[in-house]
Scaffold this motif. Structure first.
Motif, PDB file in Angstrom:
ATOM      1  N   ILE A   1       0.845  -1.200   0.000  1.00 57.76           N
ATOM      2  CA  ILE A   1       0.000   0.000   0.000  1.00 57.76           C
ATOM      3  C   ILE A   1       0.878   1.247   0.000  1.00 57.76           C
ATOM      4  CG2 ILE A   1      -2.000  -1.060   1.128  1.00 57.76           C
ATOM      5  CD1 ILE A   1      -1.037   0.105   3.769  1.00 57.76           C
ATOM      6  N   ASP A   2       0.327   2.306  -0.534  1.00 59.18           N
ATOM      7  CA  ASP A   2       1.032   3.584  -0.615  1.00 59.18           C
ATOM      8  C   ASP A   2       0.473   4.500   0.473  1.00 59.18           C
ATOM      9  OD1 ASP A   2       2.325   5.930  -1.345  1.00 59.18           O
ATOM     10  OD2 ASP A   2       1.065   6.272  -3.119  1.00 59.18           O
ATOM     11  N   ILE A   3       1.219   4.641   1.584  1.00 56.84           N
ATOM     12  CA  ILE A   3       0.787   5.509   2.675  1.00 56.84           C
ATOM     13  C   ILE A   3       1.217   6.928   2.335  1.00 56.84           C
ATOM     14  CG2 ILE A   3       1.000   6.042   5.130  1.00 56.84           C
ATOM     15  CD1 ILE A   3       1.504   3.040   5.585  1.00 56.84           C
ATOM     16  N   VAL A   4       0.219   7.802   2.138  1.00 60.93           N
ATOM     17  CA  VAL A   4       0.473   9.190   1.769  1.00 60.93           C
ATOM     18  C   VAL A   4       0.770  10.023   3.002  1.00 60.93           C
ATOM     19  CG1 VAL A   4      -0.554  11.239   0.677  1.00 60.93           C
ATOM     20  CG2 VAL A   4      -1.024   8.965  -0.251  1.00 60.93           C
ATOM     21  N   TYR A   5       0.021   9.775   4.076  1.00 61.60           N
ATOM     22  CA  TYR A   5       0.199  10.532   5.316  1.00 61.60           C
ATOM     23  C   TYR A   5      -0.207   9.652   6.479  1.00 61.60           C
ATOM     24  CZ  TYR A   5      -0.551  13.957   9.009  1.00 61.60           C
ATOM     25  OH  TYR A   5      -0.519  14.636  10.196  1.00 61.60           O
ATOM     26  N   GLU A   6       0.520   9.795   7.597  1.00 59.02           N
ATOM     27  CA  GLU A   6       0.182   9.028   8.791  1.00 59.02           C
ATOM     28  C   GLU A   6       0.590   9.814  10.025  1.00 59.02           C
ATOM     29  OE1 GLU A   6       1.098   4.603  10.672  1.00 59.02           O
ATOM     30  OE2 GLU A   6       2.224   5.273   8.921  1.00 59.02           O
ATOM     31  N   ASP A   7      -0.318   9.885  11.013  1.00 63.62           N
ATOM     32  CA  ASP A   7       0.023  10.418  12.330  1.00 63.62           C
ATOM     33  C   ASP A   7      -0.667   9.549  13.378  1.00 63.62           C
ATOM     34  OD1 ASP A   7      -2.629  11.323  12.674  1.00 63.62           O
ATOM     35  OD2 ASP A   7      -2.163  13.369  12.077  1.00 63.62           O
TER      36      ASP A   7
ATOM     37  N   PRO B   1      -7.327   0.774  -7.459  1.00 59.03           N
ATOM     38  CA  PRO B   1      -8.765   0.493  -7.648  1.00 59.03           C
ATOM     39  C   PRO B   1      -9.166  -0.959  -7.412  1.00 59.03           C
ATOM     40  CG  PRO B   1      -7.892   1.754  -9.495  1.00 59.03           C
ATOM     41  CD  PRO B   1      -6.726   1.386  -8.637  1.00 59.03           C
ATOM     42  N   GLY B   2      -8.302  -1.928  -7.686  1.00 58.92           N
ATOM     43  CA  GLY B   2      -8.675  -3.330  -7.543  1.00 58.92           C
ATOM     44  C   GLY B   2      -8.494  -3.908  -6.150  1.00 58.92           C
ATOM     45  N   VAL B   3      -7.973  -3.113  -5.207  1.00 57.89           N
ATOM     46  CA  VAL B   3      -7.725  -3.611  -3.856  1.00 57.89           C
ATOM     47  C   VAL B   3      -9.023  -3.527  -3.048  1.00 57.89           C
ATOM     48  CG1 VAL B   3      -6.420  -3.253  -1.714  1.00 57.89           C
ATOM     49  CG2 VAL B   3      -5.296  -2.973  -3.930  1.00 57.89           C
ATOM     50  N   ILE B   4      -9.403  -4.650  -2.445  1.00 55.51           N
ATOM     51  CA  ILE B   4     -10.627  -4.715  -1.651  1.00 55.51           C
ATOM     52  C   ILE B   4     -10.384  -4.071  -0.287  1.00 55.51           C
ATOM     53  CG2 ILE B   4     -12.342  -6.296  -0.655  1.00 55.51           C
ATOM     54  CD1 ILE B   4     -12.174  -6.291  -3.743  1.00 55.51           C
ATOM     55  N   VAL B   5     -11.307  -3.194   0.136  1.00 54.49           N
ATOM     56  CA  VAL B   5     -11.181  -2.520   1.429  1.00 54.49           C
ATOM     57  C   VAL B   5     -11.625  -3.443   2.561  1.00 54.49           C
ATOM     58  CG1 VAL B   5     -11.942  -0.548   2.819  1.00 54.49           C
ATOM     59  CG2 VAL B   5     -11.507  -0.257   0.385  1.00 54.49           C
ATOM     60  N   HIS B   6     -12.715  -4.161   2.342  1.00 53.38           N
ATOM     61  CA  HIS B   6     -13.211  -5.130   3.319  1.00 53.38           C
ATOM     62  C   HIS B   6     -13.929  -6.239   2.557  1.00 53.38           C
ATOM     63  CE1 HIS B   6     -17.274  -3.534   2.768  1.00 53.38           C
ATOM     64  NE2 HIS B   6     -16.734  -2.349   2.857  1.00 53.38           N
ATOM     65  N   PRO B   7     -13.991  -7.417   3.121  1.00 51.96           N
ATOM     66  CA  PRO B   7     -14.647  -8.534   2.426  1.00 51.96           C
ATOM     67  C   PRO B   7     -16.112  -8.214   2.124  1.00 51.96           C
ATOM     68  CG  PRO B   7     -13.466  -9.323   4.362  1.00 51.96           C
ATOM     69  CD  PRO B   7     -13.463  -7.818   4.424  1.00 51.96           C
ATOM     70  N   ALA B   8     -16.557  -8.665   0.989  1.00 51.22           N
ATOM     71  CA  ALA B   8     -17.943  -8.486   0.579  1.00 51.22           C
ATOM     72  C   ALA B   8     -18.344  -9.717  -0.230  1.00 51.22           C
ATOM     73  CB  ALA B   8     -18.105  -7.220  -0.252  1.00 51.22           C
ATOM     74  N   GLN B   9     -19.619  -9.824  -0.534  1.00 51.84           N
ATOM     75  CA  GLN B   9     -20.129 -10.985  -1.280  1.00 51.84           C
ATOM     76  C   GLN B   9     -19.326 -11.180  -2.560  1.00 51.84           C
ATOM     77  OE1 GLN B   9     -22.657 -12.826  -0.057  1.00 51.84           O
ATOM     78  NE2 GLN B   9     -22.569 -14.276  -1.718  1.00 51.84           N
ATOM     79  N   GLY B  10     -18.653 -12.312  -2.649  1.00 53.13           N
ATOM     80  CA  GLY B  10     -17.891 -12.644  -3.853  1.00 53.13           C
ATOM     81  C   GLY B  10     -16.464 -12.124  -3.854  1.00 53.13           C
ATOM     82  N   PHE B  11     -16.105 -11.272  -2.894  1.00 55.36           N
ATOM     83  CA  PHE B  11     -14.764 -10.707  -2.816  1.00 55.36           C
ATOM     84  C   PHE B  11     -14.255 -10.860  -1.384  1.00 55.36           C
ATOM     85  CE2 PHE B  11     -17.026  -8.415  -6.128  1.00 55.36           C
ATOM     86  CZ  PHE B  11     -16.158  -8.567  -7.196  1.00 55.36           C
ATOM     87  N   TYR B  12     -13.590 -11.979  -1.129  1.00 50.92           N
ATOM     88  CA  TYR B  12     -13.164 -12.263   0.238  1.00 50.92           C
ATOM     89  C   TYR B  12     -11.682 -12.038   0.457  1.00 50.92           C
ATOM     90  CZ  TYR B  12     -17.753 -14.395   0.242  1.00 50.92           C
ATOM     91  OH  TYR B  12     -19.086 -14.593   0.114  1.00 50.92           O
TER      92      TYR B  12
END
Length: 114
Positions: free
Chosen positions: A85-91, A101-112
């Protein structure tokens, strides 16, 4: 009732004559999505007058007897993944990530995963 959380029996009235099976069941189960109802039908968990191979768009004639078998909940094991992942900013309070765009944020139906 092995393998099923619930078995529900419904008698169709003459007033429901001509309705699609999936639409009728969506009305009957007010808090259930039509997509879930269609999957129940596709997976042969719905019988109409004893017939298991029914279609979502089947038209009701009235006076049918419908049995709906609700399967046990599927338990999914969600595991963290080591993805670049590309961390742009962190504090200490937040992090801003430039996510592909193709990275899943959280599991969903059909995308685990992914």
């Amino acid at each position: 009732m092995e393998g099923f959380k619930d078995i529900i029996e419904v008698k169709v009235s003459q007033d429901d004559r001509g309705k699609r099976l999936d639409a009728f069941l969506s009305e009957f189960f007010e808090n259930t999505t039509r997509n879930y109802i269609q999957k129940l039908i596709d997976n042969q968990n719905v019988t109409v007058d004893g017939k298991e191979k029914v279609k979502n768009g089947s038209k009701l004639k009235g006076n049918e007897f419908i049995i709906i078998r609700i399967p046990e909940d599927e338990i999914l094991e969600v595991l963290p993944e080591d993805l670049p992942i590309d961390i742009v900013y962190e504090d200490k309070d937040m992090v801003i990530i430039n996510k592909d765009p193709g990275v899943i944020v959280h599991p969903a139906q059909g995308f685990y995963t992914g």
